[in-house]
Design an enzyme around this catalytic site. Structure first.
Site, PDB file in Angstrom:
ATOM      1  N   CYS A  12      -1.915   3.941   1.630  1.00 26.02           N
ATOM      2  CA  CYS A  12      -3.296   4.130   1.182  1.00 26.02           C
ATOM      3  C   CYS A  12      -4.203   3.081   1.828  1.00 26.02           C
ATOM      4  CB  CYS A  12      -3.358   4.040  -0.343  1.00 26.02           C
ATOM      5  SG  CYS A  12      -2.714   2.488  -1.015  1.00 26.02           S
ATOM      6  N   GLU A  47       0.847  -1.187   0.000  1.00 28.54           N
ATOM      7  CA  GLU A  47       0.000   0.000   0.000  1.00 28.54           C
ATOM      8  C   GLU A  47       0.884   1.239   0.000  1.00 28.54           C
ATOM      9  OE1 GLU A  47      -2.679  -3.239   1.350  1.00 28.54           O
ATOM     10  OE2 GLU A  47      -0.702  -2.568   2.055  1.00 28.54           O
ATOM     11  N   SER A  48       1.456   1.547  -1.159  1.00 27.89           N
ATOM     12  CA  SER A  48       2.204   2.782  -1.426  1.00 27.89           C
ATOM     13  C   SER A  48       3.695   2.680  -1.138  1.00 27.89           C
ATOM     14  CB  SER A  48       1.530   3.981  -0.756  1.00 27.89           C
ATOM     15  OG  SER A  48       0.209   4.129  -1.235  1.00 27.89           O
ATOM     16  N   HIS A  58       0.967   6.134  -7.622  1.00 27.39           N
ATOM     17  CA  HIS A  58       0.082   5.044  -7.208  1.00 27.39           C
ATOM     18  C   HIS A  58      -1.270   5.215  -7.887  1.00 27.39           C
ATOM     19  CE1 HIS A  58       3.082   3.945  -4.265  1.00 27.39           C
ATOM     20  NE2 HIS A  58       3.174   5.233  -3.973  1.00 27.39           N
TER      21      HIS A  58
END
Length: 451
Positions: free
Chosen positions: A96, A81-82, A319
């Site tokens: 995120c 997540e990022s 992203h």
């Protein structure tokens, strides 16, 4: 499978694309960390901390490391997540979804103290765009007031801001500000041993006592500069390449773990992401998620002698969440960009060119831009009655987005055409323009929507 069918198949649960962005500085520059003159295996400060230690911290945040690229000044971790960026003197954690970004902060403070002899904080920043699905967030991230309370329990002198329309797209910022009790006007937090109940010490310049008086690295502080382009309602044409009807096919001699990276690099080249900055100055790490989504980190050499030697190293990160009902893409970069036009394709692009390249790739219906910059140059411009950096940025934002322009239909990210058929991109109208003067920093914020 058509993109509409793929979206219906894969999009049962909303995903929160807008990221939470935490940045903690433990000294004003890499040259001011305690071991700056005594590198271990060429590393100092936070960069000498083993990967497994950061992975333990990320377990608290609820994300995993996919890969890492190691530069001369920066380690860039691509996450599930990022992203995570580790410098000698600061750390940037961008996550995120429903990750628990702020819950990683107490552990970050502990790690800095235990592994890098960095017991105090120089500055701290936390920011995010307004959430699409705030009801899905967990822990302190359910509401902005809860995030502020969490940070206030750690830092004695933080300030929180809401920038933009509360009933529309807006940007939230928490920043620690200078205090009279610190040396050189630095911020001062609390002790990480009991975070968040007791305050942390703020940096007071004392690390310099641990350094020899000469023969060390230069300690000049380069201007802090961050541009973010936060894009929503991506066009169907822009979203479609980020869907994958099947996992990548096996390739002889290539492990299955490497296939998403190969797909990510192939997609980056096809869309023009690899050409946002000159490829000869860029190291790119990209990942294509299955069944949809994309993330990349890049390290960039920049400065007058970047091509021959080395003056500075920056990063950018992208992203993408491509599902129609919550489509989102973010671009962030910390390389200082000129507000004046630059003609050579071999050079780092100017701010206007960068914006057009990124927006042409993702074709958002709505976007917000922020330029967050240390304010010394702005103060100098005011003294000389010149244009400040944020005023120049606002001019570049408007120039890049409000005029219809021809772009190549074969490569959304290219502004050169290369003989391909051209289409005319729709223009945007500005819906918000705000400039802020903060504690040692200036902010240019603007929102646009397609006409």
């Amino acid at each position: 499978m058509a993109v509409d069918e793929r979206e219906n198949f894969y999009s049962s649960t909303p995903f929160e694309g807008p990221e939470k962005l935490l940045e903690v500085w433990f000294a004003p520059s890499a040259g001011r960390v305690p071991d700056a003159r005594f590198p271990k295996n060429g590393r100092i400060g936070l960069r000498k901390i083993p990967r497994v230690v950061w992975e333990d911290m990320l377990d608290i945040v609820k994300c995993k490391v996919l890969s890492v690229i190691e530069g001369e000044e920066t380690d860039a971790y691509l996450l599930s997540e990022s992203s995570l960026f580790v410098f000698a003197h600061r750390i940037i954690l961008k996550t995120c979804g429903t990750t628990l970004n702020l819950l990683g902060l107490p552990r970050i403070l502990d790690i800095a103290r235990e592994y890098a002899s960095l017991p105090s904080v120089y500055r701290c920043f936390y920011s995010r765009k307004s959430f699409m699905f705030p009801e899905r967030q967990l822990g302190p991230h359910r509401e902005w007031k809860d995030e502020v309370s969490f940070l206030d329990a750690i830092f004695p002198n933080g300030a929180a801001y809401t920038v933009g329309k509360v009933n529309g797209d807006h940007w939230l910022l928490y920043i620690t500000t200078p205090t009279d009790s610190s040396v050189n006007g630095e911020t001062i937090p609390y002790s990480s041993e009991s975070v968040p109940s007791t305050p942390v010490d703020f940096w007071d310049g004392s690390y310099s006592e641990l350094m020899p008086a000469s023969d060390g690295p230069k300690t000049s502080i380069i201007q802090d500069y961050t541009i973010e382009i936060l894009m929503s309602d991506l066009s169907r044409e822009a979203r479609e390449p980020f869907f994958f009807s099947a996992p990548p096919s096996p390739v002889d001699g290539v492990s299955s773990e490497m296939l998403p990276f190969i797909s990510g690099h192939t997609l980056s080249a096809a869309l023009g992401i690899t050409d946002i900055f000159p490829p000869h100055l860029t190291i790119l790490d990209a990942y294509a998620f299955s069944p949809c989504g994309y993330s990349s980190n890049a390290l960039l050499k920049w400065g007058d002698t970047a091509a021959e030697g080395h003056r500075g190293e920056g990063y950018y990160t992208i992203h993408v969440t491509p599902e129609e009902d919550w489509s989102y893409a973010s671009f962030e970069c910390n390389v200082p960009l000129s507000a004046s036009p630059i003609s050579s394709a071999k050079d780092i692009p100017d701010l206007r060119t960068l914006i057009t390249r990124v927006v042409d790739i993702f074709q958002p219906g709505r976007l917000s831009l922020t330029l967050f910059i240390s304010s010394q140059d702005n103060n100098n411009a005011e003294e000389e009655e010149g244009e400040t950096a944020v005023e120049a940025a606002q001019r570049a934002f408007k120039s890049a987005l409000t005029a219809r322009r021809p772009v190549s239909s074969s490569s959304s990210g290219s502004d050169t055409g290369h003989g391909a058929a051209e289409v005319c991109r729709k223009a945007y109208r500005r819906t918000d323009k705000i400039n802020y003067e903060l504690g040692g920093y200036d902010l240019a914020f603007a929102s646009f929507e397609i006409r």
